[in-house]
Design an enzyme around this catalytic site. Structure first.
Site, PDB file in Angstrom:
ATOM      1  N   GLU A 104      64.476  67.008 -51.796  1.00 46.09           N
ATOM      2  CA  GLU A 104      63.125  66.523 -52.062  1.00 46.09           C
ATOM      3  C   GLU A 104      63.321  65.144 -52.689  1.00 46.09           C
ATOM      4  O   GLU A 104      63.547  65.013 -53.884  1.00 46.09           O
ATOM      5  CB  GLU A 104      62.370  67.433 -53.020  1.00 46.09           C
ATOM      6  CG  GLU A 104      60.923  66.997 -53.195  1.00 46.09           C
ATOM      7  CD  GLU A 104      60.420  67.041 -54.638  1.00 46.09           C
ATOM      8  OE1 GLU A 104      59.190  66.992 -54.831  1.00 46.09           O
ATOM      9  OE2 GLU A 104      61.234  67.102 -55.564  1.00 46.09           O
ATOM     10  N   ASP A 121      65.121  70.020 -56.011  1.00 44.54           N
ATOM     11  CA  ASP A 121      63.937  69.407 -56.597  1.00 44.54           C
ATOM     12  C   ASP A 121      64.295  68.044 -57.206  1.00 44.54           C
ATOM     13  O   ASP A 121      65.333  67.896 -57.854  1.00 44.54           O
ATOM     14  CB  ASP A 121      63.387  70.335 -57.688  1.00 44.54           C
ATOM     15  CG  ASP A 121      62.094  69.839 -58.293  1.00 44.54           C
ATOM     16  OD1 ASP A 121      61.114  69.721 -57.547  1.00 44.54           O
ATOM     17  OD2 ASP A 121      62.083  69.573 -59.505  1.00 44.54           O
TER      18      ASP A 121
END
Length: 556
Positions: A277, A214
């Site tokens: 990401e 993330d």
């Protein structure tokens, strides 16, 4: 408190050889948003046992791996992306034993499992942040500006709206690029590095096959934390390098993690992967995240944000493939996820355009990610009442519309598209899945669902679509089956073929793909025999009619 397993360690995975050792280069990976997938205990919230019970559905769909969003211990200020303990399962979702059994079951079914890791920030309930002295070492704290330090240290804004700084009782300020409950970690502290390497080893030992990282572009901040100089900074994410995102220093962290992943894989006869990401302003900067000594995949958000126009799509595809090829990596395509308006709605052409976009994506070289429910053709839910909202961006006034916070208004509308009625917040794409039945909760679980499901979803359930050759679910099943069986799809070469304006045509070994992005039918010489079409196609005497907003795979 970190949980302990009460069962033996997972059995060693069988050594991989040949194509399996490079499985990630053309894998189709299915994103499970855990709280909205399947509820096993009737509390209205999806859980790990619910996921495990539905794994045969994913096997039969034809995907290669499952990516699970965070299920760790968390106060749930941001859907679990505010982690208080990275080695414990939140009671909302089950136990560490449930995670262990889920991974074992997935492996038995031939599915790999990727889990989320959140290294840019923790929860403010994390033990480090709860200790005032440790907090000031391991998070980003600064004195304020102004005569008495009453002003934030700089002008940075939170992705969710408002200042990116919160003042403490001691008078200093801490950085949170997301919600105030998500303080940013200080990656200049060696203990932060050591902790995340230990966390990765913990989950690798449990048997996971990789990590989706993330905010992989966010851990390093520019020296001196310089001002940006103007507001609406979320609109700049993915368009330029910012002092808090896409700093070159993040790559040293990813190189360290790649060495860890490769070393673990070599020791255990398998290959585990890292998925970034990462929002970067150009395909070339995104490709830096997948250099041979860094991560294996990076989501292609330029493709996700491209408008439904032939020229724009071709430009993004060309730039993406060229950039990743320059570093020897595959391109990783994606159309929807838990942070963006579902592409059935976002592309502006309804289900027909969404089906065509999916077949286009699955025909491109590289790997692809699917977001739960897109195989059912689910649209964005646009009429959720305010009282059920949970997205922190809703309460802070920011319209993220994308994983890194780009405003919904900044996502290009498709040609002729209409995204009116969208407020850009993320609850609308997170409504729980409909599995069966005539009314909510449509088999999601024995109780209700944490977000209300539309009353008109009865025709979109898994049960309603199974066996219907015209359904979106069966289109996905057929496409994934063909992609697995045909050697010309997945990783490999691609070349463009001349086509009329508004049409994309490209060749893969043994397959030609045509995409009509226009809203009207077009005559086209039939290049072969139709293998699969997003909408019925008519072929007569060597001539075909390409329906508007369609994609067709041809055997050549």
């Amino acid at each position: 408190m970190t949980q302990e397993l009460t069962s033996p360690s997972p059995a060693p995975r069988a050594p991989e050889t040949g194509r399996d050792s490079r499985w990630w280069r053309d894998a189709v990976i299915y994103q499970v948003y855990v709280r909205s997938f399947a509820d096993s205990d009737g509390d209205g919230i999806g859980d790990l046992r619910g996921v495990r019970e539905r794994l045969p559905y994913l096997r039969d769909l034809g995907v290669d791996a499952v990516w699970l969003t965070p299920f760790y211990a968390s106060p749930q200020a941001d859907g679990g992306y505010d982690v208080a303990d990275y080695r414990a399962v939140d009671p909302l979702f089950g136990t560490l034993q449930d995670a262990d059994i889920l991974v074992r079951t997935a492996h038995d079914l031939g599915l790999r499992v990727i889990v989320d890791i959140v290294p840019n920030h923790t929860s403010d309930r994390h033990p480090w942040f709860q200790d005032p002295e440790l907090a000031r070492q391991r998070y980003v704290f600064r004195p304020g500006k102004g005569p008495s330090g009453e002003l934030p240290p700089n002008d940075w804004e939170s992705v969710f709206g408002g200042p990116a700084w919160t003042r403490t009782d001691r008078g200093d300020w801490y950085l949170h690029l997301f919600a105030p409950e998500q303080p940013d970690l200080n990656w200049d502290d060696p203990e932060v590095h050591a902790e995340f390497e230990a966390i990765m080893r913990f989950w690798l030992d449990l048997g996971v096959d990789g990590f989706r990282i993330d905010v992989a572009h966010g851990m390093i901040k520019a020296p001196g934390l310089p001002d940006i100089g103007h507001g609406q900074q979320a609109q700049l994410i993915g368009t330029q390098v910012l002092p808090f995102f896409d700093q070159d220093g993040v790559h040293a962290i990813h190189r360290t993690w790649r060495r860890l992943l490769d070393g673990y894989g070599e020791a255990h006869g398998t290959q585990v992967i890292g998925v970034a990401e990462a929002w970067a302003p150009t395909p070339e900067r995104l490709a830096l995240y997948v250099r041979p000594d860094e991560l294996h995949q990076a989501f292609n958000f330029q493709f996700l944000n491209a408008p439904w126009q032939a020229g724009a799509l071709r430009a993004v595809i060309d730039a993406s493939i060229a950039a990743t090829a320059s570093v020897g990596a595959p391109t990783t395509w994606v159309l929807s996820n838990h942070d963006v308006v579902r592409h059935t709605t976002r592309l502006g052409g309804g289900l027909a355009r969404a089906r065509a976009a999916t077949l286009l994506m699955l025909a491109l070289p590289g790997s692809a990610y699917l977001y739960q429910g897109e195989e059912l053709g689910l649209p964005e839910v646009t009429d959720l009442p305010d009282e059920v909202r949970q997205d922190p961006a809703f309460f802070r006034g920011r319209r993220p519309g994308a994983a890194a916070g780009a405003a919904a208004a900044d996502i290009p509308a498709a040609d002729g598209g209409d995204t009116s009625g969208q407020d850009g917040f993320r609850d609308g794409c997170r409504v729980p899945l409909p599995w069966s039945g005539e009314q909510p909760p449509y088999g999601f679980g024995p109780g209700g669902s944490w977000l209300p499901q539309p009353a008109d979803w009865r025709a979109l359930t898994v049960a309603a679509q199974t066996g219907d050759p015209a359904s979106t679910l069966e289109l996905y099943r057929t496409a994934l089956s063909l992609r697995r069986r045909l050697p010309g799809l997945g990783d490999g070469p691609m070349s463009w073929v001349s086509a009329p304006d508004g049409v994309l045509a490209f060749r893969r070994p043994g397959v030609l793909c045509t995409v009509n992005t226009l809203g009207r039918d077009l005559a086209f010489p039939a290049p072969g025999t139709p293998l699969l079409a997003s909408t019925p196609v008519i072929v007569n005497d060597g001539s075909a009619v390409l329906p508007g907003d369609s994609c067709i795979w041809w055997a050549i």
